[in-house]
Write an enzyme that holds these catalytic residues in place. Structure first.
Site, short mmCIF file in Angstrom:
data_model
loop_
_atom_site.label_atom_id
_atom_site.label_comp_id
_atom_site.label_asym_id
_atom_site.label_seq_id
_atom_site.Cartn_x
_atom_site.Cartn_y
_atom_site.Cartn_z
CB SER A 250 42.11 63.01 41.16
OG SER A 250 43.14 63.74 40.55
CE LYS A 295 42.40 67.69 41.02
NZ LYS A 295 42.13 66.34 41.51
#
Length: 356
Positions: A250, A295
């Site tokens: 990611s 996140k």
């Protein structure tokens, strides 16, 4: 009051007391029993323009580089739990109460019957692939040419390719046609009927050889040879990425941006702290990721004010964006570069996430 009534009440009170104690004891024991859930929480951030363990996150040799400022932060998700170290019910309950974390079934992170060590190794491979794809995407954006190589990672035991295609063979052609990427090779195999042979042209060491491999039908009746391949790239200069223990794909978008910033004059961030996430394809396409809520919290806690968000994560991100964090939509690497340029100069459009 008669003595027999007093005795009866005493017994009733004792029974209730014992029952209450038993319920409490069972509750305490139950609270510490392992449960098949994993707690996801905001993890640390790393500046792709900075250092990890006193080494640059991105180092480039063989090409001129330029000074940078500010930060382009990759973000991570930390987890508790899993087959090797399960969490207890109390930990799961605390997680359900905390809005900054997520509690998910264990099988969403660890596939059933998978060795946790295997999962970690897979994450490491994904990170390596992500770094290669990030470099390829950055060079594609900068119009710097490079070549693609399809390499054999492994073969499935008992399948036709086992013993015929070897680890690290470089597949240059299939049935006489150039093997531009993994998808081209896969489609060439699928073009055959089960039982027909596929001709692979491979470079093995310093020798180029032709290898004929018969196909067999998979569980759905489609042709297959049982080979696991990986696209690797030959770049005109050396790009190394050092991120310590971080795994998974990611961080691809942020790696690409860091590479571009180092390879081009001027400072992409304008001195700001910018965070983001997203997988990356060599073509520059940005893909969705998991754990977007955690996140974003990690990014905001570290001081970021702008968060580059994969387009497919925008709707979910809008539901839990922290105060003070501006979401910028990124469909492609080019979109992200253009948006950062507009943020720095105050000119041009900055694409925003919108609620789904």
């Amino acid at each position: 009051m008669p003595a027999n009534k007093l005795i009866s009440m005493s017994r009733r009170a004792l029974t209730l007391l014992l029952a209450g104690f038993l319920v409490l004891a069972l509750g305490v024991v139950g609270a510490f029993r392992p449960v098949p859930y994993v707690v996801l929480s905001p993890g640390p951030t790393e500046n792709t323009l900075g250092e990890v363990d006193k080494k640059p996150v991105i180092s480039i040799n063989g090409r001129e580089t330029y000074p940078t400022s500010g930060s382009l932060d990759l973000v991570t998700v930390a987890y508790q739990g899993g087959p090797a170290a399960p969490i207890d019910l109390l930990t799961a309950l605390r997680g359900w109460i905390d809005p900054t974390v997520a509690v998910v079934p264990q099988e969403t992170i660890f596939a059933p019957n998978r060795d946790p060590k295997e999962v970690e190794e897979e994450n490491t491979v994904e990170m390596t692939n992500s770094q290669d794809s990030a470099t390829a995407a950055a060079l594609t954006e900068l119009k710097i040419p490079y070549t693609t190589v399809v390499r054999v990672l492994s073969t499935e035991k008992g399948k036709p390719a086992d013993g015929k295609l070897l680890k690290d063979d470089e597949i240059s052609a299939v049935d006489g046609k150039p093997a531009a990427d993994v998808d081209v090779v896969s489609e060439a195999v699928k073009a055959h009927k089960p039982g027909e042979s596929v001709l692979f042209t491979v470079t093995r060491g310093t020798e180029k050889v032709d290898v004929s491999v018969p196909t067999v039908a998979d569980s759905k009746g489609h042709p297959m040879v049982g080979v696991v391949m990986q696209a690797r790239y030959k770049f005109p200069f050396d790009v190394k990425i050092n991120v310590g223990d971080v795994g998974g794909p990611s961080a691809g978008l942020m790696f690409s941006l860091g590479i571009i910033d180092k390879l081009t004059p001027g400072e992409m961030t304008g001195g700001k702290q910018i965070a983001g996430t997203g997988t990356i394809q060599p073509s520059g396409e940005v893909g969705a990721i998991g754990g977007i809520a955690q996140k974003m919290v990690g990014a905001r806690d570290s001081g970021a004010t702008v968060f580059l968000t994969p387009a497919d994560n925008c709707a979910e991100a809008m539901e839990s964006v922290p105060d003070g964090l501006r979401l910028v939509r990124a469909n492609t690497l080019h979109d992200a570069v253009t948006a950062l340029d507009a943020l720095r100069t105050g000119k041009g459009n900055v694409p925003a996430c919108q609620a789904g």
